[in-house]
Design a protein around this motif. Structure first.
Motif, PDB file in Angstrom:
ATOM      1  N   LEU A   1       0.812  -1.216   0.000  1.00  0.00           N
ATOM      2  CA  LEU A   1       0.000   0.000   0.000  1.00  0.00           C
ATOM      3  C   LEU A   1       0.848   1.270   0.000  1.00  0.00           C
ATOM      4  O   LEU A   1       0.350   2.346  -0.358  1.00  0.00           O
ATOM      5  CB  LEU A   1      -0.949   0.009   1.197  1.00  0.00           C
ATOM      6  N   ARG A   2       2.116   1.159   0.361  1.00  0.00           N
ATOM      7  CA  ARG A   2       2.995   2.333   0.331  1.00  0.00           C
ATOM      8  C   ARG A   2       3.177   2.864  -1.087  1.00  0.00           C
ATOM      9  O   ARG A   2       3.577   4.010  -1.279  1.00  0.00           O
ATOM     10  CB  ARG A   2       4.349   1.994   0.940  1.00  0.00           C
ATOM     11  N   ALA A   3       2.858   2.047  -2.080  1.00  0.00           N
ATOM     12  CA  ALA A   3       2.968   2.494  -3.478  1.00  0.00           C
ATOM     13  C   ALA A   3       2.045   3.674  -3.765  1.00  0.00           C
ATOM     14  O   ALA A   3       2.284   4.436  -4.707  1.00  0.00           O
ATOM     15  CB  ALA A   3       2.649   1.343  -4.425  1.00  0.00           C
ATOM     16  N   SER A   4       1.001   3.840  -2.958  1.00  0.00           N
ATOM     17  CA  SER A   4       0.088   4.981  -3.144  1.00  0.00           C
ATOM     18  C   SER A   4       0.817   6.308  -3.011  1.00  0.00           C
ATOM     19  O   SER A   4       0.376   7.324  -3.569  1.00  0.00           O
ATOM     20  CB  SER A   4      -1.047   4.927  -2.116  1.00  0.00           C
ATOM     21  N   ASN A   5       1.914   6.313  -2.272  1.00  0.00           N
ATOM     22  CA  ASN A   5       2.649   7.554  -2.027  1.00  0.00           C
ATOM     23  C   ASN A   5       3.774   7.787  -3.018  1.00  0.00           C
ATOM     24  O   ASN A   5       4.504   8.766  -2.912  1.00  0.00           O
ATOM     25  CB  ASN A   5       3.230   7.536  -0.601  1.00  0.00           C
ATOM     26  N   VAL A   6       3.926   6.890  -3.990  1.00  0.00           N
ATOM     27  CA  VAL A   6       5.000   7.003  -4.976  1.00  0.00           C
ATOM     28  C   VAL A   6       4.425   7.516  -6.298  1.00  0.00           C
ATOM     29  O   VAL A   6       3.565   6.871  -6.900  1.00  0.00           O
ATOM     30  CB  VAL A   6       5.696   5.651  -5.210  1.00  0.00           C
ATOM     31  N   VAL A   7       4.882   8.686  -6.710  1.00  0.00           N
ATOM     32  CA  VAL A   7       4.485   9.232  -8.008  1.00  0.00           C
ATOM     33  C   VAL A   7       5.719   9.245  -8.904  1.00  0.00           C
ATOM     34  O   VAL A   7       6.671   9.986  -8.662  1.00  0.00           O
ATOM     35  CB  VAL A   7       3.908  10.657  -7.879  1.00  0.00           C
ATOM     36  N   LEU A   8       5.713   8.394  -9.907  1.00  0.00           N
ATOM     37  CA  LEU A   8       6.866   8.272 -10.796  1.00  0.00           C
ATOM     38  C   LEU A   8       6.929   9.445 -11.766  1.00  0.00           C
ATOM     39  O   LEU A   8       5.896   9.924 -12.255  1.00  0.00           O
ATOM     40  CB  LEU A   8       6.795   6.958 -11.569  1.00  0.00           C
ATOM     41  N   SER A   9       8.129   9.896 -12.042  1.00  0.00           N
ATOM     42  CA  SER A   9       8.321  11.002 -12.980  1.00  0.00           C
ATOM     43  C   SER A   9       8.121  10.517 -14.413  1.00  0.00           C
ATOM     44  O   SER A   9       8.109   9.302 -14.691  1.00  0.00           O
ATOM     45  CB  SER A   9       9.731  11.580 -12.833  1.00  0.00           C
ATOM     46  N   GLU A  10       7.983  11.463 -15.318  1.00  0.00           N
ATOM     47  CA  GLU A  10       7.841  11.109 -16.730  1.00  0.00           C
ATOM     48  C   GLU A  10       9.052  10.311 -17.204  1.00  0.00           C
ATOM     49  O   GLU A  10       8.920   9.336 -17.961  1.00  0.00           O
ATOM     50  CB  GLU A  10       7.681  12.380 -17.570  1.00  0.00           C
TER      51      GLU A  10
END
Length: 341
Positions: A299-308
Motif C-alpha cells: 500500500l505504500r505504493a500509493s505515495n509514490v508518483v513516478l516522474s515522466e
C-alpha cells in the motif's frame, strides 16, 4: 488512499482492492500454495485493509470451494455496509456435470450459495470468471440481469475475456435491454502488458472499470527475483510458476525497477505497483497478502508518483512488440489532421 469510480456506475472503490484467494482452502492444492489463511489471520488482514482506507474486497466461489467467501463474510461482519464486495462465478463447484459454467441454473444456484457464504443479502459486483463455450451469451446475460433486478446483485462484470468477447456481450445486453458489464478483471503487470493490445482499448471504449489481478506477476516482481536470484522454497512462484513470464524481458524490467527503487529508497514491488497506479485505464489493483506487513508494504505504493522519465524507462524495458495491424498506430492518425503551415 485514493478512490475511483467503477466504470460509469458512480460507485467509488479504493485504488487497492484486497484479494482473498489466500483465505482458506488448506485441503485444496492451489489454495494451499496461495496461503490457506485461517479466520484469525484473515481477520487481521481485513482489519488492516479497512484501517488503510481499502473499501473494496474481491473473492470467488471457487477459492477453496467457497471457504474464502465464508471467511471473508465472517471477517466483514458488522462492516458489510462500509465496503464494496465482489465475487465470481464460472468454475467447477462440485462433481455434478452441471456444477460448472455459465448456464442459468449454475449462475442462480451459485449466486444464492455465495450470498449465504458471505453472510449478506446483496453482492456489489458479480463477475463471470471466464468464458463458457457451451452457453449462449443471451442465457448468461439474462440470468445476470435477473439477479440485478431482484436486488441480489448491484452490478455485473467479467474476468479473463478477450476484448471482442466483452464487446459482443455488452452489445447483446444493449440490444436486449439488459444490464451490461461495468467492470473487467484482467492480468496486467510490467511483466505482462498483453491487455494493452485490445482489452484496455475496449474497456475505455465501453466505459468500464479495469481491475488488475496479479499486479506483481505472481511474485516475479516482488523483489525476490533477478538474474541471480530465484526466490526461496516457500515462494509462491517456486511452487506455482504462473502467470507465464518472458524471463529475459522480465529480468530487463527488474533491472530498471531495482535502479529506480534504489534512487527512490523504495522497493521493487512498490515501484511496479506505482507504475500500474499511473496507468489511466486502471481502476483498482487487487493485492493479496499472507501477513499485515506484506499488505502495508504494497500500500505504500500509493505515495509514490513516478516522474515522466521514470515511466519512460519502465516503458522502454517492458513495452510490447508491435503487432499487425498496429505496427505503427500513428499512420491512421497523421493523415487525418491538416498539415500545419
Amino acid at each position: 488512499m485514493n478512490y475511483k469510480t467503477l466504470g460509469g456506475t458512480g460507485l467509488l472503490v479504493s485504488e487497492f482492492c484486497l484479494g482473498t484467494m489466500t483465505f482458506g482452502g488448506k485441503d485444496f492444492p492451489m489454495s494451499a500454495v496461495m496461503g490457506a489463511l485461517d479466520d484469525g489471520a484473515a481477520q487481521k488482514l481485513v482489519d488492516e485493509a479497512i484501517d488503510a482506507g481499502i473499501n473494496f474486497f474481491d473473492t470467488a466461489n471457487q477459492y477453496g470451494l467457497g471457504e474464502s467467501e465464508e471467511i471473508l463474510g465472517r471477517a466483514l461482519k458488522g462492516k458489510r455496509n462500509e465496503v464494496v464486495l465482489s465475487t465470481k462465478v464460472r468454475f467447477r463447484m462440485g462433481p455434478g456435470i452441471n456444477q460448472a459454467g455459465l448456464s442459468r441454473g449454475h449462475i442462480l444456484e451459485q449466486a444464492e450459495a455465495s450470498l449465504r457464504r458471505l453472510g449478506t443479502d446483496y453482492i456489489d459486483l458479480y463477475q463471470i470468471h471466464g468464458l463458457d463455450p457451451l452457453t449462449d451469451w443471451e442465457e448468461t446475460l439474462r440470468a445476470l440481469d435477473d439477479l440485478v433486478t431482484s436486488g441480489k446483485v448491484r452490478y455485473i462484470g467479467c474476468s479473463n475475456l478477450q476484448g471482442w468477447q466483452i464487446v459482443k456481450a455488452n452489445s447483446i445486453s444493449r440490444q436486449l435491454g439488459l444490464r451490461s458489464f461495468h467492470a473487467n478483471q484482467s492480468y496486467y503487470s510490467l511483466a505482462g502488458r498483453d491487455i494493452e493490445r485490445d482489452i484496455i482499448p475496449v474497456v475505455q471504449d465501453q466505459k468500464m472499470g479495469l481491475l488488475v489481478w496479479s499486479p506483481l506477476a505472481g511474485g516475479f516482481l516482488s523483489g525476490k527475483y533477478s538474474r541471480n536470484t530465484q526466490g526461496g522454497e516457500d515462494d509462491r512462484r517456486t511452487k506455482f510458476d504462473f502467470p507465464p513470464v518472458d524471463r529475459e524481458q522480465g529480468y530487463a524490467v527488474i533491472d530498471v525497477l531495482q535502479e529506480i527503487a534504489e534512487e527512490r529508497e523504495s522497493t521493487v514491488a512498490g515501484i511496479a505497483l506505482a507504475w500500474l497506479l499511473q496507468q489511466p485505464a486502471v481502476t483498482s489493483i487487487i493485492v493479496g497478502a499472507r501477513r499485515p506487513e506484506q499488505l502495508r508494504d504494497n500500500l505504500r505504493a500509493s505515495n509514490v508518483v513516478l516522474s515522466e522519465g521514470e515511466m519512460t524507462r519502465l516503458d522502454e524495458a517492458s513495452k510490447l512488440k508491435p503487432e499487425y495491424p498496429l505496427w505503427d498506430p500513428s499512420m491512421y492518425i497523421a493523415d487525418r489532421y491538416p498539415v500545419q503551415p
